[in-house]
Design a protein around this motif. Structure first.
Motif, PDB file in Angstrom:
ATOM      1  N   VAL A 284      45.396 -67.351 -13.636  1.00  0.00           N
ATOM      2  CA  VAL A 284      44.524 -66.808 -14.674  1.00  0.00           C
ATOM      3  C   VAL A 284      43.169 -67.495 -14.603  1.00  0.00           C
ATOM      4  O   VAL A 284      42.122 -66.867 -14.694  1.00  0.00           O
ATOM      5  N   SER A 285      43.184 -68.803 -14.417  1.00  0.00           N
ATOM      6  CA  SER A 285      41.948 -69.570 -14.342  1.00  0.00           C
ATOM      7  C   SER A 285      41.091 -69.120 -13.163  1.00  0.00           C
ATOM      8  O   SER A 285      39.885 -68.939 -13.288  1.00  0.00           O
ATOM      9  N   GLN A 286      41.721 -68.943 -11.996  1.00  0.00           N
ATOM     10  CA  GLN A 286      40.967 -68.565 -10.807  1.00  0.00           C
ATOM     11  C   GLN A 286      40.261 -67.228 -10.999  1.00  0.00           C
ATOM     12  O   GLN A 286      39.106 -67.054 -10.625  1.00  0.00           O
ATOM     13  N   ARG A 287      40.971 -66.273 -11.622  1.00  0.00           N
ATOM     14  CA  ARG A 287      40.360 -64.964 -11.853  1.00  0.00           C
ATOM     15  C   ARG A 287      39.195 -65.070 -12.827  1.00  0.00           C
ATOM     16  O   ARG A 287      38.124 -64.498 -12.611  1.00  0.00           O
ATOM     17  N   ASP A 288      39.378 -65.835 -13.909  1.00  0.00           N
ATOM     18  CA  ASP A 288      38.320 -65.971 -14.889  1.00  0.00           C
ATOM     19  C   ASP A 288      37.137 -66.757 -14.339  1.00  0.00           C
ATOM     20  O   ASP A 288      35.986 -66.477 -14.656  1.00  0.00           O
ATOM     21  N   VAL A 289      37.433 -67.760 -13.513  1.00  0.00           N
ATOM     22  CA  VAL A 289      36.350 -68.519 -12.884  1.00  0.00           C
ATOM     23  C   VAL A 289      35.519 -67.604 -11.990  1.00  0.00           C
ATOM     24  O   VAL A 289      34.287 -67.659 -11.980  1.00  0.00           O
ATOM     25  N   MET A 290      36.206 -66.733 -11.246  1.00  0.00           N
ATOM     26  CA  MET A 290      35.495 -65.802 -10.379  1.00  0.00           C
ATOM     27  C   MET A 290      34.617 -64.867 -11.211  1.00  0.00           C
ATOM     28  O   MET A 290      33.457 -64.617 -10.888  1.00  0.00           O
ATOM     29  N   ASN A 291      35.184 -64.345 -12.323  1.00  0.00           N
ATOM     30  CA  ASN A 291      34.405 -63.481 -13.205  1.00  0.00           C
ATOM     31  C   ASN A 291      33.197 -64.212 -13.758  1.00  0.00           C
ATOM     32  O   ASN A 291      32.091 -63.669 -13.827  1.00  0.00           O
ATOM     33  N   PHE A 292      33.410 -65.468 -14.164  1.00  0.00           N
ATOM     34  CA  PHE A 292      32.317 -66.242 -14.734  1.00  0.00           C
ATOM     35  C   PHE A 292      31.242 -66.518 -13.690  1.00  0.00           C
ATOM     36  O   PHE A 292      30.044 -66.467 -13.987  1.00  0.00           O
ATOM     37  N   GLN A 293      31.665 -66.814 -12.472  1.00  0.00           N
ATOM     38  CA  GLN A 293      30.687 -67.069 -11.416  1.00  0.00           C
ATOM     39  C   GLN A 293      29.835 -65.830 -11.155  1.00  0.00           C
ATOM     40  O   GLN A 293      28.618 -65.920 -10.991  1.00  0.00           O
ATOM     41  N   LEU A 294      30.494 -64.654 -11.121  1.00  0.00           N
ATOM     42  CA  LEU A 294      29.742 -63.423 -10.936  1.00  0.00           C
ATOM     43  C   LEU A 294      28.789 -63.200 -12.098  1.00  0.00           C
ATOM     44  O   LEU A 294      27.627 -62.822 -11.917  1.00  0.00           O
ATOM     45  N   PHE A 295      29.302 -63.423 -13.320  1.00  0.00           N
ATOM     46  CA  PHE A 295      28.472 -63.219 -14.502  1.00  0.00           C
ATOM     47  C   PHE A 295      27.242 -64.124 -14.475  1.00  0.00           C
ATOM     48  O   PHE A 295      26.138 -63.703 -14.829  1.00  0.00           O
ATOM     49  N   SER A 296      27.427 -65.374 -14.043  1.00  0.00           N
ATOM     50  CA  SER A 296      26.302 -66.308 -14.016  1.00  0.00           C
ATOM     51  C   SER A 296      25.235 -65.878 -13.023  1.00  0.00           C
ATOM     52  O   SER A 296      24.081 -66.305 -13.128  1.00  0.00           O
ATOM     53  N   GLU A 297      25.600 -65.028 -12.060  1.00  0.00           N
ATOM     54  CA  GLU A 297      24.636 -64.556 -11.069  1.00  0.00           C
ATOM     55  C   GLU A 297      23.942 -63.266 -11.482  1.00  0.00           C
ATOM     56  O   GLU A 297      22.977 -62.845 -10.838  1.00  0.00           O
ATOM     57  N   MET A 298      24.425 -62.607 -12.529  1.00  0.00           N
ATOM     58  CA  MET A 298      23.890 -61.299 -12.901  1.00  0.00           C
ATOM     59  C   MET A 298      22.411 -61.309 -13.296  1.00  0.00           C
ATOM     60  O   MET A 298      21.666 -60.413 -12.879  1.00  0.00           O
ATOM     61  N   PRO A 299      21.957 -62.282 -14.111  1.00  0.00           N
ATOM     62  CA  PRO A 299      20.519 -62.289 -14.423  1.00  0.00           C
ATOM     63  C   PRO A 299      19.651 -62.356 -13.168  1.00  0.00           C
ATOM     64  O   PRO A 299      18.650 -61.652 -13.061  1.00  0.00           O
ATOM     65  N   ARG A 300      20.059 -63.219 -12.219  1.00  0.00           N
ATOM     66  CA  ARG A 300      19.318 -63.305 -10.964  1.00  0.00           C
ATOM     67  C   ARG A 300      19.395 -62.001 -10.191  1.00  0.00           C
ATOM     68  O   ARG A 300      18.412 -61.531  -9.612  1.00  0.00           O
ATOM     69  N   ALA A 301      20.582 -61.381 -10.195  1.00  0.00           N
ATOM     70  CA  ALA A 301      20.776 -60.127  -9.465  1.00  0.00           C
ATOM     71  C   ALA A 301      19.927 -59.016 -10.048  1.00  0.00           C
ATOM     72  O   ALA A 301      19.351 -58.201  -9.308  1.00  0.00           O
ATOM     73  N   LEU A 302      19.826 -58.966 -11.371  1.00  0.00           N
ATOM     74  CA  LEU A 302      19.009 -57.934 -12.012  1.00  0.00           C
ATOM     75  C   LEU A 302      17.535 -58.138 -11.694  1.00  0.00           C
ATOM     76  O   LEU A 302      16.813 -57.186 -11.355  1.00  0.00           O
TER      77      LEU A 302
END
Length: 548
Positions: A284-302
């Protein structure tokens, strides 16, 4: 390691000591004063500066016992340095009476003043401690207290983190006074379950969130019992409240922040999967960590224009003419390549960043409409918007801004998921009508997969329904699904809205939908999602079976 909790506990334990501790402290302070008296005598008498050491025990007496303590230890110190203490030991010259008498009075005054000031200071610190580390409603220790807790020894701990999910409903239906009573009674229930779960410390993290630090080895049976007890009825004066609980449990880690994080992950997993409770596991942690890592990159991606839009055509079944297209977001990551929408959209919808992404999608869609118009393609575009965002003032503000620029909002169709939870149809309907006043229309996506299909199209101002592809993809072979599609189309027409079938993959399915009276279709039979230039080429293809 000394931290805020340790310091405040130290103050609580030693200020105004009681019982045997009180006697011990008094004896120690008097012993210290006698020792200082001895130092003054053997260093030559009160003529020399060593007598000022007496201020130290007077200060401690003031700190520990307040004004009275300062006065008493001031008097004791003055008398120890008083009538029997020579002013100069070498000559055995005794002090004048007025000398040591004034010193006693001065020590008493100083001790009393210090005691009063320190008493005020300690009380103030205690108030700050209470406000900082305790919940004012239940007087239970709060999250900050837990975060500053030091675990000792090699005990095995578990943190059970729970949330009353229907708390907001209780506020809206019963009012704050009643919900405050609910929280107090729920807290009382938590503090009285030691016998069942084998001991534990209870914390009140926020309004409707509690935690229990289980201090003994716990088993799955203990967790089941805990879950059952927490869901027990809370009796009020004129009603009963049934708490809907989500419960997550995490095993011991020395980092309290990490312990809370893992328990929260488990709680969210339990809530999402309708489990009584869930014990944290690394997956569960690994999946959420991956989601969080992607989320943290979204402002830069936008900002870096890594997101782009694709368009999947929709056609009128009867005329075979292009009616519009659905707008789909894609992410081209510089390192990971194409990231599928299902890898980031569900997580994105749980964050406030969905506001910026939705604004960006609508803005880019309006730009695309004008681009297509210049190419002779005059169509509508549909965009997916979370239902909860419809009521967001930021969304309305965006529409006002687009409208003031003269952008073609009447060409925008807003798709919302039927599976989005609606608690107040009247409120949502009002918000949708306000949105429609700026030009957009509404369609109900994934129709047939929820539990309130008729309620949604009856109570809310939809213009179109989209029949979910799970019923459409095998319509050529599955009689039951064909009947569901037929009923959905008929229901749409009775409710005076149009019907679109998504997931159409071949001509046979197209013909069946035409015979069933479906208004529009979408799917790979027409085209996969295309980027803007590819979409323009598809629209202008002279060999296409469909026309503008």
């Amino acid at each position: 390691m000394i931290n805020l909790v340790s310091m405040t506990n130290l103050i609580d334990n030693w200020v105004n000591p009681r019982g045997i501790k009180r006697i011990l402290v008094v004896v120690l302070l008097l012993g210290l004063q006698l020792l200082i008296g001895g130092v003054v005598y053997f260093t030559g008498g009160t003529k020399f500066a060593y007598l000022h050491l007496m201020y130290f025990p007077i200060f401690l007496g003031s700190l520990l016992f307040g004004t009275l303590g300062g006065a008493v230890f001031g008097a004791a110190g003055g008398l120890i340095l008083g009538p029997y203490m020579p002013i100069e030991v070498a000559l055995m010259t005794m002090q004048p009476v007025e000398n040591w008498t004034i010193r006693v009075v001065f020590f008493v005054i100083i001790g009393s003043l210090m005691g009063g000031v320190l008493e005020l200071l300690v009380n103030y610190l205690k108030q700050i401690n209470t406000i900082t580390f305790y919940n004012t409603t239940t007087n239970l220790r709060n999250r900050k207290y837990f975060e500053n807790t030091n675990f000792e020894g090699d005990k095995e701990y578990f943190l059970a983190l729970l949330k009353i999910e229907n708390y907001s409903k209780a506020i809206s239906n019963l009012g704050y006074d009643v919900t405050s009573d609910i929280i107090k009674k729920f807290a009382s229930k938590l503090t009285n379950i030691d016998d069942t779960i084998g001991g534990g410390e209870v914390f009140h993290f926020s309004d409707n969130q509690f935690a229990i630090l289980l201090t003994q080895v716990s088993t799955e049976e203990v967790f089941k019992d805990l879950s059952r007890i927490l869901r027990g009825t809370i009796k009020l004066e004129e009603a009963e409240f049934y708490p809907e609980i989500s419960l997550g449990i995490s095993g011991y880690t020395k980092d309290t922040i990490e312990l809370i994080k893992k328990a929260e992950m488990a709680r969210l997993f339990a809530r999402k999967n309708l489990l009584d409770f869930y014990l944290f596991i690394p997956e569960v942690s690994q999946r959420d960590v991956m989601n969080f890592q992607l989320f943290s990159e979204m402002p830069r991606a936008l900002k870096g224009k890594e997101f782009y839009l694709c368009f999947q055509p929709k056609v009128d079944v009867r005329s075979r003419r292009l009616e519009g297209a659905e707008v789909l977001i894609r992410w081209l990551h510089p390192d990971k390549g194409i990231i599928r929408p299902d890898e980031f959209i569900p997580y994105l919808e749980t964050t406030t960043f969905i506001n910026k992404i939705t604004h960006w999608i609508i803005w880019e869609s309006l730009k695309a409409i004008n681009l297509f118009r210049r190419e002779g393609i005059d169509i509508n575009l549909s965009v997916n918007v979370p239902l909860k965002y419809i009521k967001n003032p930021a969304f309305i503000s965006s529409l006002k801004g687009f409208s003031s620029l003269g952008l073609p909002l009447h060409k925008i169709e807003i798709e919302v998921l039927e599976r989005d939870l609606i608690e107040d149809f009247t409120d949502i309907a009002s918000a949708m009508r306000e949105v429609k006043s700026y030009g957009p229309t509404f369609s109900l996506d994934d129709f047939g997969t929820g539990y309130s299909s008729v309620s949604y199209i009856k109570k809310l101002p939809f213009d179109k329904i989209k029949i979910d592809k799970m019923f459409v993809t095998d319509i050529t072979t599955n009689r039951e699904n064909r009947d569901i599609v037929r009923s959905s189309i008929e229901l749409a027409h009775i409710m005076k809205v149009t019907a679109l079938a998504e997931g159409v993959e071949d001509e046979e399915a197209f013909n069946i939908l035409r015979d069933l009276g479906c208004d529009y279709i979408q799917g790979y039979y027409l085209s996969k999602p295309l980027r803007d230039r590819e979409f323009i080429e598809w629209c202008k293809d002279p060999n296409s079976d469909f026309s503008l």
